[in-house]
Design a protein around this motif. Structure first.
Motif, mmCIF file in Angstrom:
data_model
loop_
_atom_site.group_PDB
_atom_site.id
_atom_site.type_symbol
_atom_site.label_atom_id
_atom_site.label_comp_id
_atom_site.label_asym_id
_atom_site.label_seq_id
_atom_site.Cartn_x
_atom_site.Cartn_y
_atom_site.Cartn_z
ATOM 1 N N VAL A 2 0.863 -1.179 0.000
ATOM 2 C CA VAL A 2 0.000 0.000 0.000
ATOM 3 C C VAL A 2 0.897 1.226 0.000
ATOM 4 O O VAL A 2 1.811 1.332 0.828
ATOM 5 N N THR A 3 0.636 2.139 -0.927
ATOM 6 C CA THR A 3 1.414 3.373 -1.003
ATOM 7 C C THR A 3 0.454 4.554 -1.071
ATOM 8 O O THR A 3 -0.513 4.534 -1.836
ATOM 9 N N ILE A 4 0.738 5.572 -0.266
ATOM 10 C CA ILE A 4 -0.073 6.787 -0.252
ATOM 11 C C ILE A 4 0.847 7.979 -0.482
ATOM 12 O O ILE A 4 1.825 8.169 0.246
ATOM 13 N N SER A 5 0.517 8.766 -1.498
ATOM 14 C CA SER A 5 1.287 9.961 -1.820
ATOM 15 C C SER A 5 0.404 11.182 -1.574
ATOM 16 O O SER A 5 -0.563 11.411 -2.307
ATOM 17 N N VAL A 6 0.726 11.954 -0.543
ATOM 18 C CA VAL A 6 -0.063 13.129 -0.183
ATOM 19 C C VAL A 6 0.532 14.341 -0.875
ATOM 20 O O VAL A 6 1.714 14.661 -0.699
ATOM 21 N N SER A 7 -0.293 15.034 -1.685
ATOM 22 C CA SER A 7 0.176 16.226 -2.385
ATOM 23 C C SER A 7 -0.112 17.504 -1.619
ATOM 24 O O SER A 7 0.639 18.477 -1.707
ATOM 25 N N SER A 8 -1.192 17.535 -0.853
ATOM 26 C CA SER A 8 -1.499 18.696 -0.018
ATOM 27 C C SER A 8 -2.363 18.247 1.142
ATOM 28 O O SER A 8 -3.180 17.329 0.996
ATOM 29 N N SER A 9 -2.178 18.895 2.299
ATOM 30 C CA SER A 9 -2.920 18.502 3.493
ATOM 31 C C SER A 9 -3.028 19.678 4.445
ATOM 32 O O SER A 9 -2.086 20.452 4.617
ATOM 33 N N SER A 10 -4.215 19.799 5.056
ATOM 34 C CA SER A 10 -4.421 20.822 6.074
ATOM 35 C C SER A 10 -5.440 20.316 7.075
ATOM 36 O O SER A 10 -6.482 19.794 6.698
ATOM 37 N N SER A 11 -5.125 20.436 8.356
ATOM 38 C CA SER A 11 -6.030 20.021 9.427
ATOM 39 C C SER A 11 -5.687 20.811 10.679
ATOM 40 O O SER A 11 -4.585 21.338 10.829
#
Length: 310
Positions: A49-58
């Motif tokens: 499983v691979t996850i590539s996050v390009s933008s994130s805000s929380s």
């Protein structure tokens, strides 16, 4: 009210055959759901499983994250959440919490979730998920375990439909009844839809995306379903065999079935092209099931009524 992860996973399993891609680009905007089911996949012992996050805000990124859980443990996680409303699912020993990638060493069916443990916190993200298994040569296979033979299987069944089409045309060459033409059209559309399905699964298997073959698949699937209901209703009511014309109630039934099939096709497109991470995804699954069941119930009622009249 937030749906439980167990309910979401069950719905995902029921409609897994509608999914047309295993590499998904996902966008979440101002989402406050504590749990979001992203994808369900069958892994071998060489799964990744691979996850590539390009933008994130929380508001609190330390209380958000991705986790993978075996399907057998989804209910246990749900019980933990019900017993303690303040419990963060990321702290459960049933889940595999990871950052960017995770290697699966125990084969089975897994569900990928995004957890937001911040009370009332909204999250906005853009990321891509990639789930696959490795074959003995180290090549990536994006179809779930047990589904890698689907392209060839769909192709075999399409050839069977086209063979039946040729036989049907040969046997009915001198027959001029319109019902025979409808059945020939049904066999043709079913064969073409299976060819498109084979191409979709083959491309998804090797590249993770359908490369446009999903569009003709949906078109032929819709035409095939409409023709199937029409043929069953017309043959069941004796059209072109016992009577040359349709009664008004039979015409109304056909006009009722077609809109339901349009709704069903639209719902299947939404389900297949998005995923359970969409907020109204469960609603679309319910619409799909309702439309399909309504078509079959209406069809059976007419046939039973006609049999009672006979």
């Amino acid at each position: 009210m937030t749906r439980s992860p167990f309910f979401a996973a069950v719905i995902s399993l029921l409609l897994a055959t509608l999914a047309v891609a295993e590499i998904k680009s996902i966008t979440i905007s101002d989402d406050f759901r504590p749990l979001i089911l992203l994808q369900t996949f069958g892994f071998t012992q060489t799964g990744h499983v691979t996850i590539s996050v390009s933008s994130s805000s929380s508001q609190d990124s330390s209380r958000t994250g991705f986790y993978l859980v075996e399907q057998e443990s989804v209910l246990q996680v749900d019980i933990e959440l019900q017993q303690n409303s303040s419990f963060c699912v990321l702290d459960s020993h049933y889940v595999h919490h990871f950052d960017q990638s995770y290697q699966v060493t125990s084969p089975g069916l897994y569900s990928l979730f995004f957890a937001n443990c911040g009370p009332g916190a909204k999250v906005s993200m853009k990321f891509q998920t990639e789930m696959y298994n490795l074959d003995p040569n180290g090549l990536k296979y994006y179809l779930p375990a047990g589904s890698t033979q689907l392209p060839g299987l769909f192709l075999v069944f399409s050839l069977c439909y086209l063979t039946f089409l040729g036989l049907w045309v040969y046997l009915c060459y001198n027959k001029k009844q319109r019902i025979h033409i409808l059945i020939a059209a049904l066999l043709l559309t079913k064969g073409l839809s299976l060819i498109c399905a084979a191409e979709v699964k083959q491309y998804v298997k090797t590249t993770g995306i359908p490369h446009g073959w999903n569009i003709p698949f949906y078109v032929f699937q819709f035409l095939g379903n409409v023709l199937l209901f029409m043929v069953i209703v017309l043959v069941g009511t004796g059209w072109s065999i016992l009577k040359p014309k349709l009664q008004e109630k039979e015409k109304k039934l056909l006009m009722l079935v077609i809109p339901f099939e349009v709704i069903s096709t639209i719902a299947s497109v939404v389900i297949g092209e998005t995923g359970p991470y969409v907020q109204n995804w469960s609603l679309w699954t319910e619409i799909f099931l309702f439309a399909e069941v309504s078509c079959w119930v209406a069809m059976r009622l007419v046939i039973v009524c006609w049999m009672c009249i006979l």
